[in-house]
Design an enzyme around this catalytic site. Structure first.
Site, short mmCIF file in Angstrom:
data_model
loop_
_atom_site.label_atom_id
_atom_site.label_comp_id
_atom_site.label_asym_id
_atom_site.label_seq_id
_atom_site.Cartn_x
_atom_site.Cartn_y
_atom_site.Cartn_z
N SER A 113 -47.84 60.35 5.82
CA SER A 113 -48.58 60.39 7.08
C SER A 113 -48.07 59.36 8.07
O SER A 113 -48.40 59.41 9.25
CB SER A 113 -50.06 60.14 6.83
OG SER A 113 -50.58 61.17 6.04
N GLY A 153 -51.17 64.42 6.50
CA GLY A 153 -49.82 64.43 7.07
C GLY A 153 -49.78 63.63 8.34
O GLY A 153 -50.80 63.11 8.80
N GLY A 181 -49.00 62.40 12.34
CA GLY A 181 -48.92 62.73 13.76
C GLY A 181 -49.95 63.70 14.30
O GLY A 181 -51.05 63.87 13.79
N CYS A 224 -57.68 64.95 6.21
CA CYS A 224 -56.92 64.24 7.24
C CYS A 224 -56.23 65.21 8.20
O CYS A 224 -56.92 65.94 8.92
CB CYS A 224 -55.94 63.27 6.59
SG CYS A 224 -55.30 62.08 7.76
N LEU A 225 -54.92 65.30 8.19
CA LEU A 225 -54.27 66.26 9.08
C LEU A 225 -54.75 67.67 8.75
O LEU A 225 -54.94 68.52 9.62
CB LEU A 225 -52.74 66.17 8.97
CG LEU A 225 -51.95 67.04 9.96
CD1 LEU A 225 -52.16 66.58 11.39
CD2 LEU A 225 -50.45 67.06 9.63
N GLN A 269 -57.79 68.36 10.56
CA GLN A 269 -57.53 68.66 11.97
C GLN A 269 -56.98 70.08 12.14
O GLN A 269 -57.34 70.81 13.06
CB GLN A 269 -56.55 67.63 12.56
CG GLN A 269 -57.13 66.21 12.57
CD GLN A 269 -56.06 65.13 12.68
OE1 GLN A 269 -54.89 65.43 12.89
NE2 GLN A 269 -56.46 63.88 12.54
N ASN A 322 -56.48 57.04 7.68
CA ASN A 322 -55.16 56.90 8.25
C ASN A 322 -54.88 58.07 9.19
O ASN A 322 -54.34 59.08 8.80
CB ASN A 322 -54.11 56.87 7.14
CG ASN A 322 -52.72 56.84 7.69
OD1 ASN A 322 -52.49 56.40 8.82
ND2 ASN A 322 -51.76 57.34 6.92
N PHE A 376 -55.32 60.96 15.38
CA PHE A 376 -55.95 62.03 16.17
C PHE A 376 -57.28 62.39 15.53
O PHE A 376 -57.54 62.05 14.38
CB PHE A 376 -55.03 63.26 16.21
CG PHE A 376 -53.77 63.02 16.99
CD1 PHE A 376 -53.67 63.46 18.31
CD2 PHE A 376 -52.71 62.34 16.42
CE1 PHE A 376 -52.51 63.21 19.05
CE2 PHE A 376 -51.55 62.10 17.15
CZ PHE A 376 -51.44 62.54 18.47
N HIS A 381 -59.84 59.79 3.50
CA HIS A 381 -59.07 60.07 2.28
C HIS A 381 -59.88 59.84 1.02
O HIS A 381 -59.93 58.73 0.50
CB HIS A 381 -57.82 59.19 2.24
CG HIS A 381 -56.80 59.59 3.25
ND1 HIS A 381 -55.76 60.44 2.97
CD2 HIS A 381 -56.69 59.28 4.56
CE1 HIS A 381 -55.04 60.64 4.05
NE2 HIS A 381 -55.57 59.95 5.04
N GLU A 407 -59.12 60.60 -1.84
CA GLU A 407 -58.23 60.19 -2.95
C GLU A 407 -57.92 58.70 -2.88
O GLU A 407 -57.26 58.16 -3.77
CB GLU A 407 -56.94 61.01 -2.94
CG GLU A 407 -55.86 60.54 -1.96
CD GLU A 407 -56.16 60.86 -0.49
OE1 GLU A 407 -57.26 61.40 -0.21
OE2 GLU A 407 -55.32 60.56 0.37
#
Ligand SMILES: Nc1ncnc2c1ncn2[C@@H]1O[C@H](COP(=O)(O)OP(=O)(O)O)[C@@H](O)[C@H]1O
Ligand SMILES: Nc1ncnc2c1ncn2[C@@H]1O[C@H](COP(=O)(O)OP(=O)(O)O)[C@@H](O)[C@H]1O
Ligand SMILES: [Mg+2]
Ligand SMILES: [Mg+2]
Lengths: 1085, 388
Positions: B46, B224, B226, B251-252, B255, B293, B296, B360, B362
Site C-alpha cells: 500500500s 493497496g 494510492g 482499505c483500498l 474504497q 494506512n 483516500f 486493517h 489483520e
C-alpha cells in the site's frame, strides 16, 4: 454511558505517608481524581494522613480528613459522611488493603457503600498470587511455574519440586516487600519466614526463577463498555530480578517486534478482563526469555501505580484522571483527550521521543545495607527524562538524579570506577547496583566487548550498543577537534557542555560560546500523545537538539518555578507541594507560571498545574535553556529545596533575575563561617563551634568547646557522617574510622565541630519576610530532643512546653535573622532551647519540610504568601486584599502533630536509632484536642499505633533511667507488664515499679529477641547508650523492626507515647474544613 | 554515512544522513505513527509510490526477519527516520535494517527532525518529495516539483500479481475465496487461510466473468496503494460481482466497493497511517484501536446529497455520517466511524452480502482488536464455525 447520577458523595482514600514503594505518585493521581470528580459535580470526601500532599489542601475535596488511614477511622468517617461510593484504586496498596478490611468488617455493607473502579473480587483476584495464577491459566496466559504455601515445610517441598533457585513472593504486598531469591534450602527458610510475616494473609508463592529475563510493563485502561487501551509500554533495562521500581526503565518498548508486542498487548487486556477490573487503569508486568521469546505474566496491579504515574507523564495521557471518570460511568470514547482537545481519550498514545526513568537511592544513609538491588524495592525517588533518542534521554535522566554523575560519562563515579582493574570491573558488572549503568559504560570504554557487557548485566544488547555509541562519541570528543558536526552529534546524544568541555579540555563557557556561534541551539518539542498527528493544546515541553523549536514566543508575564528534582531523603514531596502552590499563586496574581522539574511522581509535573511545563533536568545548562525560551520576569529558587537553591548563584551570574532573597544572602546563610559572623553581629546566640583541618586540630577544638560535641565533615563522599561525640576517646575512634576508610578528605574541607546541646528542646520555625514585616508561620516544638534530626522528629503546634518568654525570644530572633539575611520570602530556622536560653542551630532562606504541615495546622498558605511577597507584594498588601488572614495562630482548642515515618522495615540490617542525620521518607499529621491524643493519631497514621495493653520491654541508657521511672509507672498503672534488661530492671525495682528482668540475647528462656519473635512483647522502649550502640540492644531493635513491634528509642518519645495510650480510645474524626472554619471565626473578621 | 537531503515540492529542506541504497527516491511523503512494526510497513504494498516517515525515533532495533514481511519486495519509494539501528537485537532477527534496505534497493535517510517533517505534512498536507545522498538540493527540489500528486494514478495494478496463485486453507477447507490483489498483505492471506479458507489470489484487472467462473464462495478485495478512482478495471469487476457472490473489502478494497456502489472517494489531507486510531462500531458503540494506512476515503454523502441541517443551516460535515443511503444494490449503511475525525471506517449493504472496512483488521502492524471481521466474512461465506 454518561455520568452516573445515582451517586452523590464519593469517598477517596489516599495512600498516607511517603514510604519506599509508595510515594508522591499517589498524590498526583489522587489530586487528579479529586479534581475530576468534583468538577463533575460529586461531593468528594477524602481521607489521607499525609499533610504534605496537594490533595489534602482544603480547597480540593469537599471534606478532607487528615486522619489515620486505618479501618476503624475510615469507618468513623463513613458513618459521619455517608458516602454512596468508595473509590479504592487511587491510593496505592494502602487504600486497597484498607478497603478490603472495611469490607471484611462489614462496614461497607452496613452503610451501603458501593465500591467503584474495582470490586472486591477483582482486587482479591489480582492480589492473591495463587488465585491470580489460576485465573491466568484459565484464559491461556502463562505464568511462572509455582506453588503457594502457608508453612515452611510446604515451602521446602515446593522448592525441591521446582528446583533451585526459586523466588519467594508474599501475597498482598507492595514494592516487593518480603520477596527474595533462595538458591538452596538453607537460604529458603528465613526468606519464607519473613515472607509469611509480610503477607497480611500469611501466604507466599514459591516460584520458578526467571532471573535475567527481559521485564516489561503495560499500562492498561478499561471502561464499563469493555473498551480497552494500552496507554504506555515500558521496558526495563535491568532484567528480571531487579524490582521495576529500582530498574532503569524506558518507554516505549524498544526491543520487541510488532508481533511480539501485540501478543503482549492482547494478553494484558485479556488479563484485565479475566481478573474483572471493571473500569480504570491497571498495570500488567511481563517477563520474556531473551533467547526464545517465551513470555509469562509476572503480576498485575488493579489500580493506578507508580508506573501509571510514570506512564501519564511519559505520554501526556492522564491515567488517574481518566480512571476517575471511568469509575463514575463515562466510557473512553466520551472523554476528550485534553492535549489535542479534538480527539477522544479512547486511543493509544503514539510517542515520537524516548522516555527514561532512573531510580534514586540513598544507601549512604543506611551504611549497613549491601547496596545490591533485588526483588524488594529500595529506591527512594526517581527522575524521568525525555529525549528524541535513548542515549539523549538516558544521559538527561542520569544527570537529573543529582547523584554526582554528569550523564553516562563524567562525574565522581567515573573517577572511582577508573581505578578498578578489569577483573574487578567485570565482577561488579555482574552485580545489580545503582552504579551498574556506569560500570557498563566504563567497561565499554575500556574496549570490553558489548556482548560480554550484555551477558554480565542482563541488559538487552540493543541497549548496550546504544551505550557504546555514547562511549565512542566520548572518545571522539576527547581525541578530535570540535567542529559543528561533532558538537551537534554530541548534543543529540545528550552530552552537556560540561561533559564536552571536560573531554575537550575547555571551559564550560567556551563550549556554550562555540555552540552559540555555530548555531547548535537547544530546541523544545511538545509532548502531545499523538506524535504530531494532531495539533496540541497543552504546553508540555522537553528540550532536545533538532531543527525546529516548538516553544511559544516568549511573552512578558512568565515566571519560572524551579522544582526539586527526584525525591530523596531530606527533600521530598513537601518541596513539590510548595512549588505547586507557587504556580497556583502566580496564576492567581496574573502571571504565567512555568514549571521546570524532572520528577515524574509529582503534581508539579502534571501538565495541568502550570501555564507551561518543561520536563527538564535541574542543571544550570538545562535551566538556562528554558530561560532563553521563556525570557521570564523572574525565577523562583527558594521553594524546591536545596536543588534550585544550589543553582541560584550560577543563574544570577548568567544574568537571570532571581525572585526574592538574593543568591548572596542564600550563600551567607549556607556558609557556616559567614553565618556565624552574622549571628555574632546580630547578637543571635549559636552553640559554640570551631573548625578543624586535621585530627589533632579536632581534638584541640573539641576540648576548647567542651564535650559533648557534634562533628561533621564539610565535604563527604557518600555518607553524611555526622556524629555526636561524648568524649575524647570517642572522637579518636570516630576520626580514625572516617579518615582511615577515606570517607572524608580534610583537604577538601575542614571538620565542623559544634558544641552539642544536650537535653535541649528543638524548635522549628517557618516565616515569611517582606523586607519590613515578618509573618511568623508558627513555632513547632519537637518531641525528640535536639540531636534527632528535625526531619526525623515529631513536632507539635502550638508548642506545648515553651514559655511565653521563650516564644517571644524565638519570634524576635527570627525577625533579626530574616532582616540580617535580607530575606524576601521564606525562611526556616531551627532553634535549640534549654531552659529559657535559645540558640540558633541553622537558618535556611527557603521553604522547608514543615511548610505544608504548618499551612494545614494554621490555615495560612505560607508558600503562596511567600510567592506573592517574592513578586513584590507586602504582607500589608496581602492582608488588605484578603489573601492573608488578619491574624495567625493555630486551630483553637486543637493540637497538631507531625510525625516522621522511617524506612527501617526496608533496611532491616540498619539500627533504628534516631540521630542527627535524617532518614525519614515521609510524614503524617494528627490533629486532636490534646497533645497526647494528637500523638496517638499520628502514631496510628504512621503505622505503629501504640498497644493498649500487654508487655513492654524496656532498656534505658544511664541518662534516661531516672526519667524512665515515670514512664514505667504509668504503663504499670495502665495494666502493662514490664520486662527490662538488668540495669533498667534494677533501677525500676529500686523505685518500686514491678518489673521482671530478662536474660542476655541468645541466653536462657527470657532471651528478649526470642520473646519478640514469639510475639510476647507488644512495645519496645530502648534508648541507646552514648557510644556506638552495640550488641544486644541492636539485635533487639532489629527484631522489633522485623516483627513490626512499635519501638521507641527516645525517652521523650516514650513519655508522649505512654501519655497517648492513657487517652481514651475515642475516635474523633473532623475534616480540615471544619477545623479551619473555627480558625476563620477566631481570626475575627 | 553521507549527508542526505529530503526536499519537498514546496521547497522545504530536511537534512540527515543517507542509509540503504544509493540514488534518489521520489514519491509522496507521508508519516506513520506506529511505534513498532517498521518491517511490516516497509513491505506493505500500500505504500507504493510513497516516502514513509516513521515518527517513532528508533527504527531497526529488532532487525528484520522473513516471517514479518508482508511481501517479499517492498514497494515503497523511500524511508525517513530519526535514528536507525545498525546493530539490532532480537532472537528472531535475521539481519539489520540498513542492509535489508540496501538489498531491496530502497533509498532512506536518518537523523532527520522527523517531528518537524510530520508537523509540516500535518499542516500542509501530504506532498511530493525527493530524497537522496550527495545530490544538490535544487536538483531534488526539481524532481519533487515534477512528480505531481498521487491522485489519478493507478498504482494498485503496479503492485498486483501478474498471474493467479493458489493458497490452500490451513486444515480442512471450508470455503474458497478469490482475492482481487490490489497489493495484498501476507497477514490478510493468513487470516483467511487460518479460518479454513482456500484463497486464489488473482490480478487486479481480472474480469467479473473470470472471477465467477472460479465459483468462489466469496470474493475478497484487498488493500493497496494510492487513489482508488483510476483502478477502473477492478471497480467494474466488483460492480459485476455484487449480488452474485459475497464480497468483503479492506482499505483500498473498501474504497473500490464504495466506488462500485456508486459512491465517490476523496483525498484526505495527510491520510491515516498508524496503529492507534479509535474506530467505533456504530451498532453497539464499542471501540477498537485499529491499524490504518490510507490517503483516500469514501464519501457516503455523495450517494445522498446532504440537506443543510435544520439547526445550523449548514451542510453536515464529514464527521457526521448519513444513517443510510440508497444505491443500485439496495440500501447501504455506515458500520464504523473514526472517532478522531469522523471519517467513514466501514460500510455494509443491507440487501446483499457485501461489507468492507477502511482499516486493517489483520493489523500487522497494529492491534489485533478487529480480527473478528474475518470471522464475520467466514460466516458469510459458510465457513462460519471454523474457530481459528
Ligand atoms: N519468578 C521470578 N524470578 C525472578 N524475578 C522475579 C520473579 N518474579 C518477580 N521477579 C522480580 O521481582 C520484582 C517484584 O515482583 P512483583 O511480583 O512485581 O512484586 P511487586 O508487587 O513488589 O511489584 C519484579 O519486578 C521482578 O524483577
Ligand atoms: N549544636 C547542636 N546541639 C544539639 N543538636 C544539634 C546541634 N546542631 C545540630 N543539631 C541536631 O542535628 C540536626 C541536624 O543539624 P542541622 O544543622 O539542622 O543540619 P541539616 O542541614 O541536615 O538540617 C538538627 O535538627 C538537630 O537536631
Ligand atoms: Mg511489580
Ligand atoms: Mg536542619
Amino acid at each position: 454511558m454518561p455520568r452516573r447520577d445515582d451517586l452523590e458523595t464519593i469517598l477517596v482514600i489516599g495512600s498516607g505517608p511517603i514510604v519506599i514503594g509508595q510515594a508522591c505518585e499517589f498524590d498526583y493521581s489522587g489530586t487528579q481524581a479529586v479534581k475530576v470528580l468534583r468538577g463533575d459535580g460529586y461531593r468528594v470526601v477524602l481521607v489521607n494522613s499525609n499533610p504534605a500532599t496537594i490533595m489534602t489542601d482544603p480547597e480540593f475535596a469537599d471534606a478532607t480528613y487528615v486522619e489515620p488511614i486505618v479501618p476503624e477511622v475510615v469507618a468513623a468517617i463513613i458513618a459521619k459522611e455517608r458516602p454512596d461510593a468508595l473509590l479504592p484504586t487511587l491510593g496505592g496498596q494502602t487504600a486497597l488493603n484498607t478497603t478490603m478490611r472495611l469490607a471484611a468488617m462489614g462496614v461497607l455493607d452496613e452503610w451501603d457503600v458501593e465500591l467503584i473502579g474495582a470490586g472486591l473480587d477483582a482486587i482479591e483476584a489480582a492480589e492473591d498470587r495463587g488465585r491470580f495464577k489460576g485465573i491466568m491459566e484459565g484464559v491461556g496466559i502463562a505464568t511462572a511455574r509455582s506453588h503457594y504455601v502457608t508453612t515452611l515445610d510446604d515451602a521446602a517441598d515446593a522448592a525441591a519440586e521446582l528446583g533451585y533457585p526459586v523466588m519467594v513472593r508474599p501475597s498482598y504486598i507492595l514494592g516487593g516487600g518480603g520477596t527474595g531469591f533462595a538458591t538452596d534450602s538453607a537460604a529458603l527458610r528465613p526468606i519464607v519466614a519473613n515472607g509469611l510475616d509480610e503477607s497480611p494473609i500469611g501466604e507466599v508463592l514459591i516460584e520458578e526463577s526467571v532471573y535475567g529475563w527481559k521485564e516489561f510493563e503495560l499500562e492498561v485502561m478499561r471502561d464499563a463498555a469493555d473498551n480497552a487501551v494500552i496507554v504506555c509500554s515500558i521496558e526495563n533495562l535491568d532484567p528480571m530480578g531487579v524490582h521495576t521500581g529500582d530498574s532503569i526503565t524506558v518507554a516505549p518498548v524498544m526491543t520487541l517486534s510488532d508481533r511480539e508486542y501485540q501478543e503482549m498487548r492482547d494478553e494484558a487486556i485479556t488479563c484485565l478482563r479475566a481478573v474483572g477490573v471493571a473500569t480504570g487503569g491497571s498495570n500488567v508486568q511481563f517477563a520474556v526469555h531473551p533467547g526464545t521469546g517465551r513470555r509469562i505474566v509476572v503480576e498485575m496491579n488493579p489500580r493506578v501505580s507508580r508506573s501509571s504515574a510514570l506512564a501519564s507523564k511519559a505520554t501526556g495521557f492522564p491515567i488517574a484522571k481518566i480512571a476517575a471518570k471511568l469509575a463514575v460511568g463515562y466510557t473512553l470514547g466520551e472523554i476528550a483527550n485534553d492535549i489535542t482537545g479534538a480527539t477522544p481519550a479512547c486511543f493509544e498514545p503514539a510517542l515520537d521521543y524516548v522516555v527514561v526513568k532512573t531510580p534514586r537511592f540513598d544507601f549512604s544513609k543506611f551504611p549497613t545495607t549491601s547496596g545490591t538491588l533485588g526483588t524488594a524495592m529500595q529506591s527512594v525517588g526517581e527522575a524521568m527524562a525525555i529525549g528524541r533518542t535513548f542515549p539523549e534521554a538516558l544521559q538527561k535522566a542520569l544527570r537529573s538524579l543529582e547523584s554526582g554523575a554528569w550523564g553516562l560519562t563524567g562525574g565522581a563515579q567515573e573517577r572511582r570506577l577508573g581505578e578498578l582493574g578489569d577483573e574487578a570491573l567485570l565482577e561488579v558488572l555482574a552485580r545489580a547496583t545503582p552504579e551498574r549503568i556506569f560500570v557498563a559504560a566504563e567497561a565499554l570504554q575500556r574496549g570490553i566487548a558489548p556482548d560480554m557487557v550484555a551477558h554480565r548485566t542482563g541488559y538487552d544488547p540493543w541497549f548496550v550498543h546504544q551505550l557504546l555509541d555514547v562511549c565512542e562519541l566520548r572518545h571522539t570528543i576527547a581525541t578530535s577537534d570540535l567542529d559543528e558536526e561533532l558538537l551537534r552529534t554530541a548534543k543529540r546524544h545528550g552530552y552537556t557542555d560540561r561533559q564536552i568541555a571536560a573531554l575537550a579540555v575547555l571551559d564550560d563557557d567556551a563550549v556554550a560560546e562555540m555552540r552559540r556561534s555555530l548555531g547548535v541551539a537547544k530546541t523544545f518539542k511538545t509532548v502531545d500523545t499523538c506524535a504530531a498527528e494532531f495539533e496540541a493544546q497543552t504546553p508540555y515541553f522537553y528540550g532536545t537538539f533538532e531543527d525546529e523549536c516548538e516553544a511559544p514566543v516568549a511573552g512578558d508575564r512568565s515566571v519560572i518555578v524551579l522544582g526539586s528534582g527526584p525525591n530523596r531523603i531530606g527533600q521530598g514531596i513537601e518541596f513539590d507541594y510548595c512549588c505547586v502552590h507557587a504556580s497556583f499563586a502566580l496564576a492567581a496574581a496574573g502571571y504565567e507560571p512555568v514549571m521546570v522539574n524532572c520528577n515524574p511522581e509529582t503534581v508539579s509535573t502534571d501538565y495541568d498545574t502550570s501555564a507551561r511545563l518543561y520536563f527538564e533536568p535541574l542543571t544550570v545548562e538545562d535551566v538556562l535553556g528554558v530561560v532563553e525560551a521563556e525570557q521570564p520576569r523572574a525565577v523562583i529558587v527558594q521553594l524546591g529545596g536545596q536543588t534550585p537553591l544550589g543553582l541560584a548563584a550560577a543563574l544570577e551570574q548568567a544574568g537571570v533575575p532571581i525572585a526574592g532573597t538574593t543568591p548572596d544572602s542564600i550563600a551567607l546563610a549556607e556558609d557556616r563561617e559567614r553565618f556565624a559572623d552574622l549571628c555574632r553581629r546580630l547578637d543571635v546566640p549559636q552553640p559554640p563551634s570551631g573548625t578543624a583541618g586535621s585530627a589533632a586540630d579536632a581534638v584541640h577544638v573539641a576540648n576548647a568547646i567542651g564535650y559533648p560535641v557534634l562533628v561533621r565533615p564539610s565535604f563527604v563522599l557518600g555518607g553524611q557522617a555526622m556524629r555526636i561525640v561524648y568524649s575524647a576517646d570517642e572522637l579518636d575512634a570516630y576520626l580514625a574510622g572516617l579518615l582511615g576508610s577515606g570517607t572524608i578528605d580534610l583537604a577538601a574541607g575542614p571538620l565542623l565541630i559544634d558544641q552539642f546541646l544536650d537535653s535541649a528542646t528543638e524548635v522549628d520555625v517557618d516565616a515569611v519576610f517582606d523586607g519590613a514585616e515578618l509573618h511568623l508561620g508558627g513555632i513547632m516544638e519537637h518531641v525528640e530532643e535536639a540531636g534527632v534530626h528535625s526531619g526525623d522528629s515529631a513536632c507539635v503546634v502550638p508548642p506545648p512546653t515553651l514559655s511565653e518568654g521563650v516564644q517571644a525570644r524565638i519570634a524576635d530572633l527570627t525577625l533579626r535573622l530574616a532582616r540580617g539575611l535580607d530575606v524576601r520570602g521564606l525562611i526556616n530556622i531551627q532553634f535549640a532551647v534549654r531552659g529559657e536560653e535559645v540558640f540558633v542551630l541553622e537558618a535556611n532562606p527557603r521553604a522547608s519540610r514543615t511548610v505544608p504541615f504548618l499551612s494545614k495546622a494554621t490555615g495560612v498558605p505560607l508558600a503562596k504568601i511567600a510567592t506573592w511577597v517574592m513578586m513584590g507584594a507586602s504582607l500589608a498588601d496581602l492582608r488588605r486584599d484578603g489573601r492573608l488572614a488578619p491574624s495567625g495562630g493555630s486551630i483553637p482548642g486543637r493540637t497538631a502533630i507531625k510525625e516522621a515515618v522511617l524506612p527501617w522495615k526496608r533496611f532491616q540490617e540498619s539500627d533504628r536509632v534516631l540521630g542527627p542525620e535524617m532518614r525519614a521518607t515521609g510524614e503524617v499529621m494528627g490533629i486532636a484536642g490534646t497533645v497526647a491524643a494528637a500523638y496517638g493519631k499520628a502514631l496510628a497514621a504512621a503505622g505503629h499505633a501504640a498497644p493498649r495493653d500487654g508487655t513492654v520491654f524496656m532498656s534505658l541508657n544511664d541518662r534516661d533511667k531516672v526519667g524512665g521511672v515515670a514512664v514505667a509507672r504509668a504503663l504499670v498503672e495502665h495494666g502493662f507488664r514490664i520486662l527490662a534488661t538488668h540495669g533498667t530492671a534494677g533501677h525500676l525495682a529500686r523505685n518500686e515499679v514491678p518489673v521482671k528482668h530478662v536474660d542476655k540475647v541468645g541466653d536462657g528462656p527470657y532471651d528478649p529477641v526470642r520473646l519478640i519473635e514469639r510475639g510476647d512483647i507488644d512495645l519496645v522502649i530502648n534508648t541507646p547508650g552514648n557510644s556506638r550502640t552495640r550488641g544486644d540492644a541492636v539485635l533487639i531493635r532489629r527484631a522489633a523492626t522485623r516483627h513490626d513491634i512499635p519501638c521507641v528509642t527516645t525517652l521523650r518519645g516514650a513519655s508522649l507515647l505512654v501519655a497517648s495510650i492513657t487517652e481514651p480510645p475515642h475516635v474523633e474524626v473532623r475534616s480540615l474544613q471544619e477545623h479551619h472554619a473555627t480558625l476563620v471565626r477566631s481570626g475575627g473578621s | 554515512m553521507t549527508t542526505a537531503h529530503l526536499v519537498l515540492a514546496d521547497g522545504t529542506v530536511f537534512t540527515g544522513r543517507g542509509v540503504g541504497a544509493p540514488g534518489v527516491a521520489v514519491g509522496e511523503v507521508v508519516f506513520n505513527t506506529s511505534m513498532t512494526g517498521y518491517q511490516e510497513i516497509i513491505s506493505d504494498p500500500s505504500y507504493a509510490g510513497q516516502i514513509v516517515t516513521m515518527t517513532a525515533p528508533h527504527i531497526g532495533n529488532y532487525g528484520v526477519n522473513e516471517a514479518d514481511l508482508q511481501r517479499t519486495t517492498p514497494a515503497l519509494a523511500g524511508l525517513v527516520m530519526r535514528a536507525v539501528s545498525r546493530t539490532p537485537s532480537s532472537w528472531r532477527s535475521q539481519g539489520s535494517l540498513p542492509s535489508y534496505l540496501e538489498s531491496c534497493d530502497i533509498v532512506a535517510i536518518t537523523e532527520v527532525d522527523t517531528r518537524r517533517l510530520t508537523r509540516h505534512i500535518r499542516s500542509h498536507g501530504a506532498m511530493a518529495a525527493a530524497l537522496g545522498s550527495d545530490r544538490e538540493v535544487g536538483e531534488l527540489r526539481l524532481l519533487a516539483e515534477r512528480h505531481g500528486s498521487m491522485s489519478g494514478r493507478n498504482l494498485a495494478e503496479t503492485v498486483s500479481v501478474a498471474q493467479p496463485g493458489m493458497y490452500p486453507a490451513e486444515g480442512a477447507t471450508r470455503a474458497a475465496v478469490v482475492a482481487l490483489d490490489l497489493g495484498m498483505k501476507r497477514d490478510i492471506l493468513s487470516q483467511l487461510q487460518r479460518r479454513g479458507i482456500e484463497v486464489e489470489v488473482v490480478p487486479a484487472a481480472t474480469a467479473t466473468a473470470d472471477v465467477l467462473q472460479r465459483r468462489p464462495d466469496g470474493v475478497f478485495l484487498s488493500n493497496g496503494p494510492g487513489d482508488p478512482e483510476p483502478v477502473t478495471a477492478a471497480i467494474a469487476t466488483v460492480e459485476g460481482l455484487l449480488d452474485r457472490v459475497p464480497v468483503f473489502g479492506i482499505c483500498l478494497g473498501h474504497q473500490i466497493l464504495g466506488l462500485a456502489l456508486g459512491a465517490a472517494t476523496y483525498k484526505l489531507p495527510f491520510g491515516h497511517h498508524g496503529g492507534n486510531h479509535p474506530v467505533q462500531r456504530l451498532a453497539d458503540g464499542s471501540v477498537s484501536i485499529t491499524a490504518q494506512n490510507h490517503g483516500f476515503a469514501v464519501d457516503l454523502w455523495s450517494l445522498s446529497p446532504a440537506e443543510p441541517t435544520a439547526a445550523t443551516g449548514e451542510l453536515p460535515g464529514r464527521d457526521l455520517l448519513p444513517e443510510q443511503v440508497d444505491t443500485a444494490f439496495g440500501p447501504v449503511v455506515p458500520t464504523h466511524q473514526n472517532l478522531n475525525d469522523g471519517t467513514l471506517e466501514g460500510l455494509a449493504c443491507t440487501g446483499i452480502p457485501a461489507f468492507s472496512v477502511q482499516y486493517h483488521p489483520e493489523a500487522a502492524p497494529g492491534p489485533n482488536d478487529a480480527t473478528e471481521l474475518f470471522d464475520q466474512f467466514a460466516h458469510m461465506i459458510g465457513a462460519g464455525d471454523a474457530t481459528a
